[in-house]
Write a protein that holds these residues in place. Structure first.
Motif, PDB file in Angstrom:
ATOM      1  N   MET A   1      19.621  66.601  26.287  1.00  0.00           N
ATOM      2  CA  MET A   1      20.578  65.905  27.083  1.00  0.00           C
ATOM      3  C   MET A   1      21.890  66.151  26.532  1.00  0.00           C
ATOM      4  O   MET A   1      22.805  66.525  27.470  1.00  0.00           O
ATOM      5  CB  MET A   1      20.226  64.297  26.934  1.00  0.00           C
ATOM      6  N   ILE A   2      22.003  66.145  25.324  1.00  0.00           N
ATOM      7  CA  ILE A   2      23.383  66.356  24.590  1.00  0.00           C
ATOM      8  C   ILE A   2      22.824  67.400  23.609  1.00  0.00           C
ATOM      9  O   ILE A   2      22.036  67.419  22.786  1.00  0.00           O
ATOM     10  CB  ILE A   2      23.873  65.206  24.050  1.00  0.00           C
ATOM     11  N   THR A   3      23.996  68.668  23.811  1.00  0.00           N
ATOM     12  CA  THR A   3      23.748  69.735  22.894  1.00  0.00           C
ATOM     13  C   THR A   3      25.101  69.916  22.207  1.00  0.00           C
ATOM     14  O   THR A   3      26.118  69.849  22.754  1.00  0.00           O
ATOM     15  CB  THR A   3      23.264  71.065  23.452  1.00  0.00           C
ATOM     16  N   PHE A   4      25.066  70.326  20.720  1.00  0.00           N
ATOM     17  CA  PHE A   4      26.095  70.770  20.052  1.00  0.00           C
ATOM     18  C   PHE A   4      25.811  72.206  19.401  1.00  0.00           C
ATOM     19  O   PHE A   4      24.549  72.524  18.890  1.00  0.00           O
ATOM     20  CB  PHE A   4      26.189  70.022  18.800  1.00  0.00           C
ATOM     21  N   GLU A   5      26.737  73.383  19.806  1.00  0.00           N
ATOM     22  CA  GLU A   5      26.427  74.534  19.412  1.00  0.00           C
ATOM     23  C   GLU A   5      27.717  74.760  18.386  1.00  0.00           C
ATOM     24  O   GLU A   5      28.742  74.972  18.975  1.00  0.00           O
ATOM     25  CB  GLU A   5      26.393  75.533  20.525  1.00  0.00           C
ATOM     26  N   GLN A   6      27.396  74.874  17.199  1.00  0.00           N
ATOM     27  CA  GLN A   6      28.534  75.347  16.211  1.00  0.00           C
ATOM     28  C   GLN A   6      29.800  74.776  16.476  1.00  0.00           C
ATOM     29  O   GLN A   6      30.863  75.262  16.472  1.00  0.00           O
ATOM     30  CB  GLN A   6      28.514  76.916  16.251  1.00  0.00           C
ATOM     31  N   VAL A   7      29.623  73.299  16.482  1.00  0.00           N
ATOM     32  CA  VAL A   7      30.771  72.600  16.731  1.00  0.00           C
ATOM     33  C   VAL A   7      31.762  72.057  15.572  1.00  0.00           C
ATOM     34  O   VAL A   7      31.184  71.620  14.496  1.00  0.00           O
ATOM     35  CB  VAL A   7      30.559  71.312  17.511  1.00  0.00           C
ATOM     36  N   SER A   8      32.926  72.486  15.492  1.00  0.00           N
ATOM     37  CA  SER A   8      34.017  72.048  14.463  1.00  0.00           C
ATOM     38  C   SER A   8      35.026  71.517  15.147  1.00  0.00           C
ATOM     39  O   SER A   8      35.451  71.849  16.150  1.00  0.00           O
ATOM     40  CB  SER A   8      34.123  73.423  13.578  1.00  0.00           C
ATOM     41  N   VAL A   9      35.472  70.544  14.549  1.00  0.00           N
ATOM     42  CA  VAL A   9      36.845  69.760  14.783  1.00  0.00           C
ATOM     43  C   VAL A   9      37.785  69.772  13.642  1.00  0.00           C
ATOM     44  O   VAL A   9      37.373  69.391  12.385  1.00  0.00           O
ATOM     45  CB  VAL A   9      36.662  68.492  15.253  1.00  0.00           C
ATOM     46  N   GLN A  10      38.940  70.318  13.818  1.00  0.00           N
ATOM     47  CA  GLN A  10      39.880  70.238  12.683  1.00  0.00           C
ATOM     48  C   GLN A  10      41.106  69.536  13.276  1.00  0.00           C
ATOM     49  O   GLN A  10      41.808  69.704  14.320  1.00  0.00           O
ATOM     50  CB  GLN A  10      40.465  71.782  12.503  1.00  0.00           C
ATOM     51  N   ASP A  23      25.268  71.911  14.619  1.00  0.00           N
ATOM     52  CA  ASP A  23      24.212  72.429  15.533  1.00  0.00           C
ATOM     53  C   ASP A  23      23.285  71.285  15.980  1.00  0.00           C
ATOM     54  O   ASP A  23      22.493  70.635  14.856  1.00  0.00           O
ATOM     55  CB  ASP A  23      23.229  73.318  15.356  1.00  0.00           C
ATOM     56  N   LEU A  24      23.046  70.617  16.922  1.00  0.00           N
ATOM     57  CA  LEU A  24      22.167  69.438  17.096  1.00  0.00           C
ATOM     58  C   LEU A  24      21.709  69.330  18.665  1.00  0.00           C
ATOM     59  O   LEU A  24      22.454  70.055  19.546  1.00  0.00           O
ATOM     60  CB  LEU A  24      22.966  68.226  17.316  1.00  0.00           C
ATOM     61  N   THR A  25      20.795  68.881  18.652  1.00  0.00           N
ATOM     62  CA  THR A  25      20.147  68.327  20.185  1.00  0.00           C
ATOM     63  C   THR A  25      19.670  67.077  20.323  1.00  0.00           C
ATOM     64  O   THR A  25      18.921  66.657  19.359  1.00  0.00           O
ATOM     65  CB  THR A  25      18.877  69.425  20.765  1.00  0.00           C
ATOM     66  N   ILE A  26      20.051  66.240  21.261  1.00  0.00           N
ATOM     67  CA  ILE A  26      19.777  64.776  21.155  1.00  0.00           C
ATOM     68  C   ILE A  26      19.045  64.636  22.560  1.00  0.00           C
ATOM     69  O   ILE A  26      19.582  64.984  23.740  1.00  0.00           O
ATOM     70  CB  ILE A  26      20.904  63.940  21.331  1.00  0.00           C
ATOM     71  N   PRO A  27      17.777  64.275  22.575  1.00  0.00           N
ATOM     72  CA  PRO A  27      16.943  64.368  23.789  1.00  0.00           C
ATOM     73  C   PRO A  27      17.462  63.226  24.688  1.00  0.00           C
ATOM     74  O   PRO A  27      17.752  62.009  24.121  1.00  0.00           O
ATOM     75  CB  PRO A  27      15.465  64.193  23.324  1.00  0.00           C
ATOM     76  N   GLU A  28      16.951  63.348  25.874  1.00  0.00           N
ATOM     77  CA  GLU A  28      17.154  62.448  26.807  1.00  0.00           C
ATOM     78  C   GLU A  28      16.335  60.958  26.585  1.00  0.00           C
ATOM     79  O   GLU A  28      15.216  60.969  26.139  1.00  0.00           O
ATOM     80  CB  GLU A  28      16.621  62.973  28.318  1.00  0.00           C
ATOM     81  N   GLY A  29      16.949  60.030  26.809  1.00  0.00           N
ATOM     82  CA  GLY A  29      16.275  58.711  26.791  1.00  0.00           C
ATOM     83  C   GLY A  29      15.953  57.986  25.348  1.00  0.00           C
ATOM     84  O   GLY A  29      15.027  57.450  25.078  1.00  0.00           O
ATOM     85  N   VAL A  67      26.702  67.942  27.884  1.00  0.00           N
ATOM     86  CA  VAL A  67      26.052  66.778  28.348  1.00  0.00           C
ATOM     87  C   VAL A  67      25.480  67.137  29.730  1.00  0.00           C
ATOM     88  O   VAL A  67      26.008  67.436  30.473  1.00  0.00           O
ATOM     89  CB  VAL A  67      26.954  65.492  28.259  1.00  0.00           C
ATOM     90  N   ALA A  68      24.323  66.879  29.712  1.00  0.00           N
ATOM     91  CA  ALA A  68      23.478  67.278  30.877  1.00  0.00           C
ATOM     92  C   ALA A  68      23.773  68.715  31.589  1.00  0.00           C
ATOM     93  O   ALA A  68      24.261  68.822  32.553  1.00  0.00           O
ATOM     94  CB  ALA A  68      23.836  66.092  31.958  1.00  0.00           C
ATOM     95  N   GLY A  69      24.377  69.663  30.525  1.00  0.00           N
ATOM     96  CA  GLY A  69      24.607  71.025  31.178  1.00  0.00           C
ATOM     97  C   GLY A  69      26.187  70.993  31.233  1.00  0.00           C
ATOM     98  O   GLY A  69      26.627  72.170  31.601  1.00  0.00           O
ATOM     99  N   ARG A  70      26.937  69.998  31.131  1.00  0.00           N
ATOM    100  CA  ARG A  70      28.293  69.916  31.337  1.00  0.00           C
ATOM    101  C   ARG A  70      29.101  70.118  30.106  1.00  0.00           C
ATOM    102  O   ARG A  70      28.866  69.327  29.022  1.00  0.00           O
ATOM    103  CB  ARG A  70      28.879  68.994  32.247  1.00  0.00           C
ATOM    104  N   ASP A  71      30.076  71.203  29.829  1.00  0.00           N
ATOM    105  CA  ASP A  71      30.723  71.417  28.560  1.00  0.00           C
ATOM    106  C   ASP A  71      31.814  70.390  28.641  1.00  0.00           C
ATOM    107  O   ASP A  71      32.578  70.437  29.585  1.00  0.00           O
ATOM    108  CB  ASP A  71      31.296  72.899  28.916  1.00  0.00           C
ATOM    109  N   THR A  72      31.784  69.494  27.561  1.00  0.00           N
ATOM    110  CA  THR A  72      32.690  68.318  27.580  1.00  0.00           C
ATOM    111  C   THR A  72      34.321  68.773  27.301  1.00  0.00           C
ATOM    112  O   THR A  72      35.194  67.973  27.970  1.00  0.00           O
ATOM    113  CB  THR A  72      32.656  67.235  26.417  1.00  0.00           C
ATOM    114  N   ARG A  73      34.507  69.968  26.891  1.00  0.00           N
ATOM    115  CA  ARG A  73      35.813  70.607  26.761  1.00  0.00           C
ATOM    116  C   ARG A  73      36.255  70.919  27.979  1.00  0.00           C
ATOM    117  O   ARG A  73      37.554  70.997  28.174  1.00  0.00           O
ATOM    118  CB  ARG A  73      35.731  71.542  25.657  1.00  0.00           C
ATOM    119  N   ARG A  74      35.729  71.097  28.930  1.00  0.00           N
ATOM    120  CA  ARG A  74      36.114  71.726  30.158  1.00  0.00           C
ATOM    121  C   ARG A  74      36.321  70.426  31.234  1.00  0.00           C
ATOM    122  O   ARG A  74      36.975  70.825  32.564  1.00  0.00           O
ATOM    123  CB  ARG A  74      35.167  72.568  30.913  1.00  0.00           C
TER     124      ARG A  74
END
Ligand code: ADP
Ligand code: ADP
Length: 233
Positions: A1-10, A23-29, A67-74
């Motif tokens: 449901m939610i995936t993080f790929e090599q996410v960094s925030v500065q 790097d993370l995956t959070i499953p649905e439900g 989130v559900a395939g949508r890139d939150t940055r976009r």
């Protein structure tokens, strides 16, 4: 449901990144609990899911959060509102109407739903959160736990698939905290909503979690495991 790929925030002027190579995956439900000390990056991680980071906080985001395939940055947070509901630490800060019932209806107003659908969703949410008897109560007259439940309800009527809660019980006494957490747990079980909940007091929420993510303070989540595993360490 939610995936993080090599996410960094500065953040500008910060010596170290708030998140580094996540790097993370959070499953649905599932109710995923994010624990760690103050300043560890919990709000930042939640912000990358709701879209507040980078759109509203000045941090630079590298990598990709979907989130559900949508890139939150976009997407601006408003454009993700049907997918991700976010409730902050101070529910009063997000109230825009005067009564419980009005507040539950407000979030749906931009969705273009038929009035009958909106009325039904308000009724469902009042029941689900145990707020039916408070429907006409002024928001200013609610207890802390009731306010937090209304804030959650006001995003739930939109039917988000993901609910992001940033320390939802921080201002509550233990009884009111339990009241809110029990409601959140019911959402996960009854509606299959995926919940990401940040909290600095592990003991307060551990019994409700399906999965625990520790943020020790260096921007790298230490572990994504089930509560029994994490507590055994
Ligand atoms: P937590 O929610 O675990 O307390 P945060 O995500 O709020 O952690 O903060 C992580 C780090 O990033 C901290 O060092 C904090 O001071 C810094 N930080 C958070 N938000 C901002 C911001 N908008 N601008 C600059 N630095 C920030
Ligand atoms: P609509 O309002 O779009 O006609 P319903 O209110 O009948 O749809 O709900 C559709 C489905 O969503 C039902 O299975 C219902 O149990 C479920 N549901 C109801 N409230 C929520 C909610 N807050 N979040 C997620 N799913 C919900």
């Amino acid at each position: 449901m939610i995936t993080f790929e090599q996410v960094s925030v500065q953040y500008p002027d910060a010596a170290a990144p708030a998140l580094a190579g996540v790097d993370l995956t959070i499953p649905e439900g599932e109710l995923c609990l994010l624990v760690g000390p103050s300043g560890a990056g919990k709000s930042t991680l939640l912000g990358t899911v709701s879209g507040l980071v980078p759109h509203f906080t000045g941090g630079t985001l590298h990598g990709r959060v979907t989130v559900a395939g949508r890139d939150t940055r976009r997407h601006r947070p408003r454009d993700l509102a049907d997918l991700v509901g976010t409730v902050g630490q101070d529910p009063g800060a997000q109230f825009v109407t005067d009564t419980v019932e009005e507040e539950l209806a407000y979030g749906m107003e931009s969705l273009g739903l038929a009035p009958a659908v909106m009325r039904r969703r308000v009724e469902e949410t009042l029941d689900l959160l145990g707020l039916a008897e408070l429907r006409n109560r002024p928001l200013a007259a609610l207890s802390g736990g009731q306010r937090q439940r209304v804030a959650i309800g006001s995003v739930l009527t939109v039917h988000p698939r993901v609910l992001v809660l940033d320390e939802p019980t921080s201002a509550l006494d233990p009884g009111a905290a339990e009241e809110v957490l029990a409601v959140v747990q019911r959402l996960v079980h009854d509606l299959g909503t995926t919940v990401l909940l940040a909290e600095h007091r592990l003991e307060r929420v551990v019994q409700y979690a399906d999965r625990i993510l520790l943020l020790p303070g260096d921007g790298r989540p230490a572990q994504l495991g089930d509560p029994a595993e994490v507590l055994a360490q």
